[in-house]
Design a protein around this motif. Structure first.
Motif, short mmCIF file in Angstrom:
data_model
loop_
_atom_site.label_atom_id
_atom_site.label_comp_id
_atom_site.label_asym_id
_atom_site.label_seq_id
_atom_site.Cartn_x
_atom_site.Cartn_y
_atom_site.Cartn_z
N GLY A 1 0.80 -1.21 0.00
CA GLY A 1 0.00 0.00 0.00
C GLY A 1 0.83 1.26 0.00
N ASN A 2 2.08 1.19 -0.16
CA ASN A 2 2.94 2.37 -0.19
C ASN A 2 2.90 3.07 -1.55
OD1 ASN A 2 3.81 2.01 2.46
ND2 ASN A 2 5.45 0.59 1.80
N LEU A 3 2.52 2.42 -2.57
CA LEU A 3 2.45 2.98 -3.93
C LEU A 3 1.07 2.73 -4.48
CD1 LEU A 3 4.06 4.31 -6.24
CD2 LEU A 3 4.55 2.00 -7.08
N HIS A 4 0.40 3.85 -4.94
CA HIS A 4 -0.94 3.74 -5.51
C HIS A 4 -0.85 3.77 -7.02
CE1 HIS A 4 -1.50 5.23 -1.36
NE2 HIS A 4 -2.63 4.49 -1.40
N ILE A 5 -1.98 3.52 -7.62
CA ILE A 5 -2.01 3.43 -9.08
C ILE A 5 -1.75 4.77 -9.73
CG2 ILE A 5 -4.51 3.80 -9.21
CD1 ILE A 5 -2.36 1.44 -11.35
N LEU A 6 -2.19 5.86 -9.11
CA LEU A 6 -1.94 7.18 -9.70
C LEU A 6 -0.45 7.50 -9.65
CD1 LEU A 6 -4.99 9.21 -8.22
CD2 LEU A 6 -4.70 8.32 -10.54
N ASP A 7 0.17 7.15 -8.56
CA ASP A 7 1.63 7.38 -8.48
C ASP A 7 2.37 6.60 -9.57
OD1 ASP A 7 1.20 8.99 -6.26
OD2 ASP A 7 1.42 7.28 -4.87
N TYR A 8 1.89 5.41 -9.82
CA TYR A 8 2.54 4.59 -10.86
C TYR A 8 2.42 5.25 -12.21
CZ TYR A 8 3.42 0.69 -14.01
OH TYR A 8 3.89 -0.10 -15.01
N TYR A 9 1.21 5.79 -12.53
CA TYR A 9 1.03 6.44 -13.84
C TYR A 9 1.89 7.72 -13.95
CZ TYR A 9 -2.73 3.32 -15.19
OH TYR A 9 -3.43 2.21 -15.55
N LYS A 10 2.01 8.40 -12.85
CA LYS A 10 2.88 9.59 -12.86
C LYS A 10 4.33 9.22 -13.19
CE LYS A 10 0.21 12.47 -9.62
NZ LYS A 10 0.23 13.13 -8.32
N LEU A 11 4.79 8.13 -12.60
CA LEU A 11 6.15 7.67 -12.90
C LEU A 11 6.29 7.28 -14.36
CD1 LEU A 11 6.93 5.48 -9.74
CD2 LEU A 11 7.94 7.68 -10.34
N GLN A 12 5.27 6.66 -14.91
CA GLN A 12 5.33 6.27 -16.32
C GLN A 12 5.37 7.50 -17.22
OE1 GLN A 12 5.61 3.29 -17.68
NE2 GLN A 12 5.74 2.29 -15.65
N ASN A 13 4.56 8.53 -16.85
CA ASN A 13 4.57 9.76 -17.65
C ASN A 13 5.95 10.44 -17.59
OD1 ASN A 13 1.90 9.47 -18.45
ND2 ASN A 13 1.11 10.58 -16.62
N VAL A 14 6.52 10.48 -16.41
CA VAL A 14 7.86 11.09 -16.28
C VAL A 14 8.90 10.33 -17.11
CG1 VAL A 14 9.73 11.57 -14.66
CG2 VAL A 14 7.37 12.10 -14.01
N SER A 15 8.80 9.01 -17.08
CA SER A 15 9.76 8.20 -17.86
C SER A 15 9.58 8.42 -19.34
CB SER A 15 9.56 6.71 -17.51
OG SER A 15 10.42 5.90 -18.28
N ALA A 16 8.31 8.50 -19.79
CA ALA A 16 8.05 8.72 -21.22
C ALA A 16 8.55 10.09 -21.64
CB ALA A 16 6.56 8.58 -21.50
N ASP A 17 8.31 11.10 -20.76
CA ASP A 17 8.78 12.45 -21.07
C ASP A 17 10.32 12.47 -21.18
OD1 ASP A 17 8.27 15.33 -21.40
OD2 ASP A 17 9.40 15.47 -19.50
N THR A 18 10.95 11.75 -20.29
CA THR A 18 12.43 11.70 -20.33
C THR A 18 12.93 11.05 -21.60
OG1 THR A 18 12.48 11.58 -17.91
CG2 THR A 18 14.46 10.90 -19.11
#
Length: 355
Positions: free
Chosen positions: A317-334
């Motif tokens: 429960g330390n990581l939620h689904i929205l946090d995961y999508y944010k990380l994916q967006n940051v990775s794609a942007d990079t």
């Protein structure tokens, strides 16, 4: 024999001693006749010339196996030449003959030395020189008329003496050495070969000490003076009168050749050092490549543990689904930024190559 035996029987016994005495006297007369026939001429010659060789001495020479004719003629020669050495006697001549010496050669040498008036030579010295295997007459003649020795000698392997001056130029020299026999050092003194070797060494040393070969060419007597100053005739059977440079030629440029060889050697050393540095650089590059591959392996291991960590975060429960999508967006942007930056760099390099 039978007839003589019959005659002996017919002779009275009282006459036998007279007959034996007559035979003895007859035999003695025959011996005297034989001696006079062989030695009378030599004895008369010795008496007329003042040599005073007695008939008994001549007879004794026969028993001592001495050539009486040689002894008498040598004694006559010495007497007629006026040799006043008291050691010159028939007994001394016989002793030298029995020792294997050349009696007539010794007397001739003494006569030549006396006629020269500048050479001091005794009978004992002459016999010693003769028994030592030297030609005493030739030695006396060399003392009167100096002898010329070629340096290097004729027929040697090298036709000239090669030496290099300090400026690196080779000089080829031929010399002639005028020597006079030294009778006092003839026994035990060094021979011509030693003179030739010493003079050759002196010439090479004199040229080697010259700063410029041109100075030697202009004034060759510098070599002669330098060699004569070293007293090379010490402990030899000769006395050096003069050293004359007969010929001197210029040889190769040994200094330039040595410098070229040194430059080639330095080039080889530099190439070896450069090759060593290149090998070290290649080895270091390989080590860096190995470290890069090791780092990549560590990165792959780290990336492989990311999904596991994310799954564990989801479960805890330390990581939620929205946090995961944010990380994916940051990775794609990079990734997009990296691709844009790579395309722009390639375009600039292409334009630079065209210009």
């Amino acid at each position: 024999m039978l007839h003589l035996a019959l005659m002996a029987q017919q002779i009275p016994k009282s006459a036998m001693p007279l007959l034996i005495g007559a035979l003895v006297v007859f035999g003695f007369l025959l011996v005297l006749l034989f001696v006079f026939a062989n030695y009378f001429g030599l004895w008369i010659q010795s008496q007329l010339t003042g040599s005073n060789v007695s008939i008994f001495n001549l007879l004794g020479m026969t028993f001592r196996k001495v050539n009486a004719r040689t002894i008498v003629r040598s004694k006559i020669m010495a007497t007629q030449a006026g040799l006043d050495d008291p050691e010159i006697s028939s007994e001394a001549l016989e002793a030298h003959y029995l020792a294997g010496g050349n009696v007539q050669q010794v007397i001739r040498a003494l006569v030549a030395a006396k006629k020269a008036k500048t050479i001091s030579l005794t009978f004992r010295e002459a016999t010693a020189i003769d028994l030592a295997g030297r030609d005493v007459l030739e030695s006396v003649q060399t003392s009167v008329y100096p002898k010329v020795i070629d340096c290097p000698p004729r027929g040697s392997v090298k036709p000239s003496l090669d030496a290099v001056a300090k400026d690196g130029i080779q000089l080829k020299v031929k010399a002639r050495v005028t020597v006079r026999a030294n009778l006092q050092q003839l026994i035990g003194g060094a021979t011509e070969e030693t003179i030739i070797a010493r003079v050759g060494e002196g010439i090479v040393s004199a040229i080697g000490s010259a700063a410029d070969h041109k100075a030697v060419l202009e004034n060759p007597d510098v070599i002669s003076k330098a060699v004569l100053a070293k007293r090379l005739d010490s402990q030899t059977a000769f006395e050096i009168v003069s050293i004359d440079i007969a010929d001197i030629d210029v040889g190769a440029n040994i200094g330039a050749r040595l410098q070229a060889d040194q430059a080639e050697a330095d080039t080889q050393v530099a190439r070896a050092r450069a090759e060593g540095k290149r090998a070290s650089a290649v080895a270091e590059e390989q080590e860096m490549q190995a470290k890069i591959e090791e780092s990549r392996a560590s990165l792959v291991l780290a990336q492989a543990s990311v999904p596991e960590a994310m799954a564990e975060a989801f479960r805890s429960g330390n990581l939620h689904i929205l946090d995961y999508y944010k990380l994916q967006n940051v990775s794609a942007d990079t990734e997009m930024r990296k691709s844009i930056a790579g395309n722009s760099r390639g375009t600039v390099e292409t334009n630079y190559d065209k210009t």
